[in-house]
Design a protein around this motif. Sequence first.
Motif, PDB file in Angstrom:
ATOM      1  N   ILE A  94       0.526  -1.465   0.134  1.00 41.21           N
ATOM      2  CA  ILE A  94      -0.123  -0.251  -0.135  1.00 41.21           C
ATOM      3  C   ILE A  94       0.803   1.388   0.030  1.00 41.21           C
ATOM      4  N   LEU A  95       0.496   1.765  -1.038  1.00 44.93           N
ATOM      5  CA  LEU A  95       0.968   3.743  -0.899  1.00 44.93           C
ATOM      6  C   LEU A  95       0.759   4.468  -0.090  1.00 44.93           C
ATOM      7  N   LEU A  96       1.382   5.337   0.318  1.00 44.47           N
ATOM      8  CA  LEU A  96       0.770   6.541   0.734  1.00 44.47           C
ATOM      9  C   LEU A  96       1.212   7.345   1.298  1.00 44.47           C
ATOM     10  N   LYS A  97       0.908   8.863   0.895  1.00 48.24           N
ATOM     11  CA  LYS A  97       1.417  10.350   0.689  1.00 48.24           C
ATOM     12  C   LYS A  97       1.168  11.141   1.665  1.00 48.24           C
ATOM     13  N   VAL A  98       1.901  11.823   2.539  1.00 57.06           N
ATOM     14  CA  VAL A  98       1.468  12.435   3.609  1.00 57.06           C
ATOM     15  C   VAL A  98       2.524  13.697   3.371  1.00 57.06           C
ATOM     16  N   GLU A  99       2.050  14.766   3.908  1.00 57.44           N
ATOM     17  CA  GLU A  99       2.815  15.913   4.078  1.00 57.44           C
ATOM     18  C   GLU A  99       3.711  16.002   4.639  1.00 57.44           C
ATOM     19  N   ASN A 100       5.272  16.715   3.980  1.00 54.99           N
ATOM     20  CA  ASN A 100       6.442  16.908   5.947  1.00 54.99           C
ATOM     21  C   ASN A 100       5.948  17.198   6.791  1.00 54.99           C
ATOM     22  N   SER A 101       5.421  18.223   6.695  1.00 61.75           N
ATOM     23  CA  SER A 101       5.422  18.633   7.556  1.00 61.75           C
ATOM     24  C   SER A 101       3.891  18.124   8.925  1.00 61.75           C
ATOM     25  N   ASN A 102       3.445  17.100   8.415  1.00 56.41           N
ATOM     26  CA  ASN A 102       2.405  16.716   9.006  1.00 56.41           C
ATOM     27  C   ASN A 102       2.923  15.621  10.216  1.00 56.41           C
ATOM     28  N   ARG A 103       3.755  15.841  10.859  1.00 58.00           N
ATOM     29  CA  ARG A 103       4.668  14.515  11.904  1.00 58.00           C
ATOM     30  C   ARG A 103       4.206  13.774  12.963  1.00 58.00           C
ATOM     31  N   ARG A 104       2.953  14.104  12.778  1.00 51.99           N
ATOM     32  CA  ARG A 104       1.939  13.264  13.781  1.00 51.99           C
ATOM     33  C   ARG A 104       0.882  11.761  12.903  1.00 51.99           C
ATOM     34  N   THR A 116       9.358   5.517   4.672  1.00 52.33           N
ATOM     35  CA  THR A 116       9.473   5.965   3.771  1.00 52.33           C
ATOM     36  C   THR A 116      10.282   4.916   2.340  1.00 52.33           C
ATOM     37  N   VAL A 117       9.727   5.649   1.604  1.00 53.02           N
ATOM     38  CA  VAL A 117      10.094   5.174   0.491  1.00 53.02           C
ATOM     39  C   VAL A 117      10.893   5.971  -0.851  1.00 53.02           C
ATOM     40  N   ALA A 118      10.117   7.320  -0.677  1.00 48.71           N
ATOM     41  CA  ALA A 118      10.429   8.309  -1.463  1.00 48.71           C
ATOM     42  C   ALA A 118       9.730   9.647  -0.887  1.00 48.71           C
ATOM     43  N   VAL A 119      10.700  10.423  -1.307  1.00 50.44           N
ATOM     44  CA  VAL A 119      10.042  11.827  -0.883  1.00 50.44           C
ATOM     45  C   VAL A 119       9.820  12.323  -1.723  1.00 50.44           C
ATOM     46  N   ASP A 120       8.882  13.100  -1.942  1.00 51.44           N
ATOM     47  CA  ASP A 120       8.585  14.086  -3.156  1.00 51.44           C
ATOM     48  C   ASP A 120       9.313  15.231  -3.524  1.00 51.44           C
ATOM     49  N   THR A 121      10.414  15.767  -3.740  1.00 48.47           N
ATOM     50  CA  THR A 121      10.727  16.649  -3.896  1.00 48.47           C
ATOM     51  C   THR A 121      10.195  18.268  -4.036  1.00 48.47           C
ATOM     52  N   ARG A 122       8.900  17.860  -5.044  1.00 50.61           N
ATOM     53  CA  ARG A 122       8.430  18.826  -6.089  1.00 50.61           C
ATOM     54  C   ARG A 122       7.127  19.435  -4.828  1.00 50.61           C
ATOM     55  N   ALA A 123       7.255  18.499  -4.206  1.00 46.82           N
ATOM     56  CA  ALA A 123       5.457  18.605  -3.481  1.00 46.82           C
ATOM     57  C   ALA A 123       5.372  20.126  -2.280  1.00 46.82           C
TER      58      ALA A 123
END
Length: 123
Positions: A94-104, A116-123
Amino acid sequence: LVQRFSSRNRAEHALLIAEDPDAQERIVGCCAIEICQLNAKGEDQLRAADPNALQWRPLLSSLAVSKAYRRKGIAKRLCKEAEKAAISWGCDEILLKVENSNRRAQKLYRKLGYRTVAVDTRA
Protein backbone atom coordinates in the motif's frame (compact mmCIF):
# COMPACT_ATOMS: atom_id res chain seq x y z
CA LEU A 1 -15.88 11.95 -4.48
CA VAL A 2 -18.61 10.56 -6.68
CA GLN A 3 -16.18 10.03 -9.55
CA ARG A 4 -13.62 8.32 -7.29
CA PHE A 5 -15.87 6.27 -5.01
CA SER A 6 -19.00 5.35 -6.93
CA SER A 7 -19.90 2.45 -9.19
CA ARG A 8 -18.87 4.63 -12.16
CA ASN A 9 -15.23 4.06 -11.20
CA ARG A 10 -14.23 0.63 -12.51
CA ALA A 11 -11.04 0.45 -10.41
CA GLU A 12 -11.16 -1.06 -6.94
CA HIS A 13 -11.91 1.60 -4.34
CA ALA A 14 -13.38 2.09 -0.89
CA LEU A 15 -14.29 5.07 1.26
CA LEU A 16 -14.30 4.01 4.90
CA ILE A 17 -16.30 5.98 7.46
CA ALA A 18 -16.15 5.95 11.27
CA GLU A 19 -19.38 7.02 12.93
CA ASP A 20 -20.63 7.83 16.40
CA PRO A 21 -24.43 7.40 16.31
CA ASP A 22 -24.80 9.42 19.50
CA ALA A 23 -22.86 12.45 18.28
CA GLN A 24 -24.38 15.50 16.63
CA GLU A 25 -21.83 15.12 13.82
CA ARG A 26 -22.19 11.36 13.20
CA ILE A 27 -19.14 11.00 10.95
CA VAL A 28 -16.05 11.21 13.13
CA GLY A 29 -13.42 9.83 10.74
CA CYS A 30 -12.73 8.66 7.23
CA CYS A 31 -10.12 7.00 5.08
CA ALA A 32 -9.95 6.22 1.38
CA ILE A 33 -8.18 3.46 -0.51
CA GLU A 34 -8.16 3.13 -4.26
CA ILE A 35 -6.22 1.40 -6.99
CA CYS A 36 -4.32 3.96 -9.10
CA GLN A 37 -1.63 3.86 -11.74
CA LEU A 38 1.51 4.78 -9.79
CA ASN A 39 5.20 4.00 -9.85
CA ALA A 40 7.03 2.63 -6.80
CA LYS A 41 7.59 6.20 -5.54
CA GLY A 42 3.87 6.96 -5.66
CA GLU A 43 4.12 9.21 -8.71
CA ASP A 44 1.25 9.19 -11.21
CA GLN A 45 1.43 9.60 -14.99
CA LEU A 46 1.81 13.39 -14.66
CA ARG A 47 4.93 13.17 -12.46
CA ALA A 48 6.58 9.85 -13.30
CA ALA A 49 9.74 10.16 -15.36
CA ASP A 50 9.09 6.75 -16.95
CA PRO A 51 5.42 6.12 -17.81
CA ASN A 52 6.26 2.45 -18.42
CA ALA A 53 7.01 2.06 -14.70
CA LEU A 54 3.38 2.72 -13.76
CA GLN A 55 1.46 -0.17 -12.22
CA TRP A 56 -1.93 -0.49 -10.58
CA ARG A 57 -1.19 0.05 -6.88
CA PRO A 58 -3.36 0.77 -3.85
CA LEU A 59 -3.14 4.32 -2.50
CA LEU A 60 -4.33 5.09 1.02
CA SER A 61 -5.49 8.72 1.30
CA SER A 62 -7.75 11.20 3.04
CA LEU A 63 -7.28 9.80 6.54
CA ALA A 64 -8.96 12.21 8.94
CA VAL A 65 -10.41 11.98 12.45
CA SER A 66 -12.35 14.72 14.25
CA LYS A 67 -10.32 16.37 17.01
CA ALA A 68 -12.63 15.16 19.78
CA TYR A 69 -12.14 11.55 18.65
CA ARG A 70 -8.37 11.47 18.21
CA ARG A 71 -6.13 9.17 20.27
CA LYS A 72 -8.93 6.60 20.54
CA GLY A 73 -7.62 4.19 17.91
CA ILE A 74 -9.99 5.30 15.16
CA ALA A 75 -7.26 6.20 12.64
CA LYS A 76 -5.56 2.87 13.29
CA ARG A 77 -8.81 0.96 12.74
CA LEU A 78 -9.55 2.85 9.54
CA CYS A 79 -6.06 2.08 8.21
CA LYS A 80 -6.39 -1.59 9.12
CA GLU A 81 -9.73 -1.81 7.30
CA ALA A 82 -8.17 -0.13 4.25
CA GLU A 83 -5.34 -2.68 4.39
CA LYS A 84 -7.87 -5.54 4.51
CA ALA A 85 -9.57 -4.13 1.40
CA ALA A 86 -6.26 -3.94 -0.49
CA ILE A 87 -5.40 -7.51 0.50
CA SER A 88 -8.83 -8.68 -0.69
CA TRP A 89 -8.03 -7.09 -4.07
CA GLY A 90 -4.84 -9.17 -4.28
CA CYS A 91 -2.41 -6.38 -3.36
CA ASP A 92 0.70 -6.95 -1.28
CA GLU A 93 1.69 -3.31 -0.75
CA ILE A 94 0.00 0.00 0.00
CA LEU A 95 1.32 3.42 -0.89
CA LEU A 96 0.40 6.60 0.90
CA LYS A 97 1.42 10.21 0.73
CA VAL A 98 1.97 12.42 3.77
CA GLU A 99 2.85 16.08 3.90
CA ASN A 100 6.37 16.54 5.21
CA SER A 101 5.07 18.88 7.92
CA ASN A 102 2.47 16.39 9.22
CA ARG A 103 4.58 14.78 11.93
CA ARG A 104 1.60 13.24 13.75
CA ALA A 105 0.52 11.33 10.66
CA GLN A 106 4.08 10.20 9.99
CA LYS A 107 4.35 8.89 13.55
CA LEU A 108 1.05 7.00 13.21
CA TYR A 109 2.07 5.40 9.92
CA ARG A 110 5.46 4.37 11.33
CA LYS A 111 3.68 2.72 14.29
CA LEU A 112 1.50 0.84 11.78
CA GLY A 113 4.59 -0.48 9.99
CA TYR A 114 4.80 1.89 7.03
CA ARG A 115 8.18 3.15 5.89
CA THR A 116 9.41 5.95 3.65
CA VAL A 117 10.21 4.77 0.13
CA ALA A 118 10.44 8.18 -1.54
CA VAL A 119 10.25 11.89 -0.80
CA ASP A 120 8.60 14.18 -3.30
CA THR A 121 10.90 17.19 -3.43
CA ARG A 122 8.47 18.96 -5.80
CA ALA A 123 5.54 18.89 -3.36
